[in-house]
Design an enzyme around this catalytic site. Structure first.
Site, short mmCIF file in Angstrom:
data_model
loop_
_atom_site.label_atom_id
_atom_site.label_comp_id
_atom_site.label_asym_id
_atom_site.label_seq_id
_atom_site.Cartn_x
_atom_site.Cartn_y
_atom_site.Cartn_z
N GLY A 50 -10.95 -4.66 -3.76
CA GLY A 50 -10.09 -3.65 -4.39
C GLY A 50 -8.66 -3.76 -3.90
O GLY A 50 -8.41 -4.07 -2.73
N GLY B 47 -11.35 -15.03 0.92
CA GLY B 47 -11.36 -16.02 -0.15
C GLY B 47 -10.06 -16.10 -0.92
O GLY B 47 -9.00 -15.68 -0.42
N ASP B 48 -10.16 -16.60 -2.15
CA ASP B 48 -8.97 -16.81 -2.96
C ASP B 48 -8.19 -15.51 -3.19
O ASP B 48 -6.96 -15.49 -3.11
CB ASP B 48 -9.35 -17.46 -4.30
CG ASP B 48 -10.48 -16.71 -5.02
OD1 ASP B 48 -11.19 -15.93 -4.36
OD2 ASP B 48 -10.64 -16.91 -6.23
N ASP C 26 -18.86 -21.21 -0.87
CA ASP C 26 -19.09 -22.19 -1.95
C ASP C 26 -18.41 -23.54 -1.68
O ASP C 26 -18.64 -24.49 -2.41
CB ASP C 26 -18.55 -21.66 -3.28
CG ASP C 26 -19.28 -20.42 -3.75
OD1 ASP C 26 -20.33 -20.11 -3.18
OD2 ASP C 26 -18.80 -19.78 -4.71
N GLY D 124 -22.56 -19.98 -5.72
CA GLY D 124 -21.77 -20.99 -6.43
C GLY D 124 -21.28 -20.40 -7.74
O GLY D 124 -21.88 -20.65 -8.78
N ARG D 125 -20.24 -19.58 -7.66
CA ARG D 125 -19.72 -18.90 -8.86
C ARG D 125 -19.13 -19.89 -9.85
O ARG D 125 -19.39 -19.84 -11.04
CB ARG D 125 -18.64 -17.89 -8.47
CG ARG D 125 -19.15 -16.60 -7.90
CD ARG D 125 -18.00 -15.68 -7.59
NE ARG D 125 -17.35 -15.22 -8.81
CZ ARG D 125 -17.71 -14.13 -9.48
NH1 ARG D 125 -18.69 -13.38 -9.04
NH2 ARG D 125 -17.08 -13.76 -10.59
N GLU E 95 -25.46 -19.65 -9.02
CA GLU E 95 -25.29 -18.35 -9.69
C GLU E 95 -24.33 -18.39 -10.89
O GLU E 95 -24.45 -17.61 -11.82
CB GLU E 95 -24.80 -17.30 -8.69
CG GLU E 95 -23.45 -17.64 -8.08
CD GLU E 95 -22.97 -16.58 -7.08
OE1 GLU E 95 -22.25 -16.97 -6.13
OE2 GLU E 95 -23.29 -15.42 -7.25
N TYR F 191 -28.40 -13.01 -0.19
CA TYR F 191 -27.93 -12.11 0.88
C TYR F 191 -28.40 -12.57 2.26
O TYR F 191 -27.70 -12.40 3.25
CB TYR F 191 -28.34 -10.67 0.59
CG TYR F 191 -27.53 -10.09 -0.54
CD1 TYR F 191 -26.18 -9.77 -0.36
CD2 TYR F 191 -28.07 -9.92 -1.81
CE1 TYR F 191 -25.41 -9.29 -1.40
CE2 TYR F 191 -27.30 -9.44 -2.85
CZ TYR F 191 -25.97 -9.12 -2.66
OH TYR F 191 -25.21 -8.66 -3.69
N ARG G 176 -25.82 -15.37 3.07
CA ARG G 176 -24.46 -14.88 3.36
C ARG G 176 -24.37 -14.14 4.69
O ARG G 176 -23.36 -14.19 5.38
CB ARG G 176 -24.02 -13.88 2.28
CG ARG G 176 -23.66 -14.43 0.96
CD ARG G 176 -23.63 -13.32 -0.07
NE ARG G 176 -23.21 -12.03 0.48
CZ ARG G 176 -22.40 -11.18 -0.14
NH1 ARG G 176 -21.91 -11.48 -1.31
NH2 ARG G 176 -22.09 -10.04 0.41
#
Ligand code: ATP
Ligand code: MG
Length: 494
Positions: free
Chosen positions: A180, A204-205, A235, A279-280, A331, A387, A390
């Site tokens: 957010g 992340g990004d 990933d 792996g989005r 995923e 989960y 991760r």
């Protein structure tokens, strides 16, 4: 004439949609790390040591590593290859540093999803800052960028050698994380109020795009602040990087799940085991764990989209060769199977993915039900270890990697490096300006080495089941013949 004329690369790079940098026009300047001017202070570690070996590790001059050490010929990948003459800056401890250690306050924030190694990163940053540099304070911000907002800043936590001592034994992040948006102005207000000189953003990004905003706002206010990112992507989809922390652990854990799926599937007639891994956009975990486990029959990744029909045809092909089938699916695969245009997003605006594991399970169950006569006693077991993967602590290799990354990040930030991330390329620790790093995403090249290996250990529609079986039987026959010969020989000597 080389035997293998296929490209030697195993990943390709694609532009990130909302990037401000055009990856096809990246110049050497875009890869040059911004450094705060002036290095007036002697590195305190250097002041205490005088052996030549130690002194050699502290460099004031920036050294480089080739972006791509291979000759240009034969390189056929998509863009960053067009800039393979470029060099990247090697990360190092510096003899002279920008910030006065005794007056320096360091902040750490962790954002986005969990990844093995987050606590190791927090711990190593804290310990290096305190033990090596003797900085004034290390502050941990709670629950992602929220902890730096006006609403969250009072929850900031003092980090000491005591508070971080054992955290590396656990998964997750002791600071907490969140998604957010938070206004960069409030975040920089917090940095000003608490006198933070260096902010380490672990994420992340999205987090790193946030880092750019924070650094820009701090510059607009003429603050002497460095923002350095520790890229967190389980990933392993970070460009300019060959390895990100948590990836190896994820592959190891994914292999455990694949092993379980294999045991379940192979213990039943026409058993099917499905394992969904992270792996989005990039299927590195799926591809690598398929190769490592050598127990998956099929591997599906976002880079190689195929239809439901092809999936079912592949299962049929597998059942021509065997009585069970293990499927590994990333995923992000199969998102084109449904109209996802109106898909909900998370608090950070990332699209929520359709659960391809559940979708695949229903697809396979329907197929087996329809073909009950052909595949009697069939069963489907679905495992989603996401989960568990991760949230676990890193393996030994990832733990060491986190320590190296974080220690060097502190050295570089103390010397004034800013607006950059630390990463590893060709086994070298390098710094990459965040803008360049988030402009391209690394993906599995389906014409490359990695995917070729996956194809070698899995079933392919181009596999001819009948001739494969024939080859197998011929091999068996040959073995029996050799054995027969040796028995006849032995008998003749009696
Ligand atoms: P992961 O993808 O592994 O979950 P992430 O860092 O990408 O990690 P996000 O939830 O997308 O996770 O982002 C983390 C934080 O960065 C959030 O607080 C989010 O609001 C902020 N952020 C994301 N994108 C941007 C952006 N373009 N500009 C500023 N802040 C951003
Ligand atoms: Mg993200």
């Amino acid at each position: 004439m080389p035997i293998d004329v296929r490209p030697r690369v195993s990943s390709k790079h694609v532009p990130v949609k909302d990037s401000t940098l055009d990856p096809s026009r990246i110049t050497q300047e875009d890869l040059t790390v911004r450094r705060l001017a002036g290095r007036r202070y002697l590195n305190p570690e250097l002041a205490q040591k005088d052996d030549v070996a130690t002194l050699g590790c502290f460099k004031n001059e920036v050294e480089y590593v080739m972006y791509d050490p291979r000759p240009q010929k034969n390189i056929t990948s998509t863009f960053p290859m067009s800039m393979n003459r470029f060099v990247m800056e090697l990360a190092s401890a510096r003899a002279n540093v920008h910030f006065n250690p005794a007056n320096t306050t360091i902040g750490i924030v962790t954002c986005g999803g969990l990844c093995p190694g987050l606590n190791d990163v927090i711990r190593s940053i804290t310990l290096t800052a305190i033990r090596t540099y003797g900085v004034k304070r290390v502050i941990g911000f709670r629950y992602g960028y929220w902890g730096l907002s006006a609403a969250g800043r009072d929850t900031a936590q003092e980090l000491t050698t005591e508070t971080v001592r054992y955290i590396h034994r656990y998964g997750g992040t002791m600071l907490g994380s969140s998604r957010g948006p938070q206004p960069a102005s409030e975040i920089v207000d917090t940095l000003e109020k608490l006198g933070v000189n260096i902010l380490f953003t672990v994420g992340g990004d999205g987090t790193q795009k946030g880092s750019i905003r924070i650094a820009e706002e701090a510059r607009r206010r003429n603050l002497d602040v460095a923002v350095l990112g520790i890229p967190k992507t389980i990933d392993n989809d970070l460009s300019f990087s060959h390895r990100t922390f948590g990836f190896e652990t994820a592959v190891e854990q994914a292999c455990v799940a694949i092993r379980a799926a294999h045991s379940e599937a192979s213990s039943h007639m026409f058993g099917i085991g499905i394992v969904k891994v992270m792996g989005r956009e990039s299927g590195f975990i799926a591809a690598q764990s398929t190769i490592s486990s050598s127990q998956a029959s099929l591997c599906f990744i976002p880079e190689n989209p195929v239809s439901r029909e092809v999936v079912l045809n592949l299962i049929k092909r597998r059942f021509e060769l065997s009585t069970y089938c293990v499927i590994v699916v990333a995923e992000g695969f199969g998102q084109d199977w449904a109209d996802c245009s109106g898909a909900p997003t998370d608090a950070s605006g990332n699209k929520k993915l359709m659960d391809i594991g559940v979708e695949m399970k229903h697809l396979v169950e329907g197929f087996l039900k329809k073909n009950k006569a052909l595949y009697p006693q069939s069963t489907v077991k679905y495992i989603d270890p996401s989960y568990t993967i991760r949230a676990c602590a890193p393996n030994a290799s990832d733990a060491a990697f986190c320590t190296n990354l974080s220690t060097l990040a502190v050295h570089e930030a103390m010397s004034g490096a800013t607006d950059c991330i630390i990463s590893m390329r060709y086994n070298q620790f390098i710094l990459v300006p965040i803008k360049a790093a988030v402009s391209i995403r690394k993906m599995v090249d389906t014409r490359g080495m990695l995917w070729r290996m996956v194809r070698e250990v899995t079933i392919d529609l181009s596999n001819d089941a009948a001739s494969a079986q024939k080859r197998e039987l011929q091999r068996e026959l040959q073995t029996v013949s050799v054995k027969r010969e040796s028995i006849i020989n032995a008998l003749s000597k009696l």
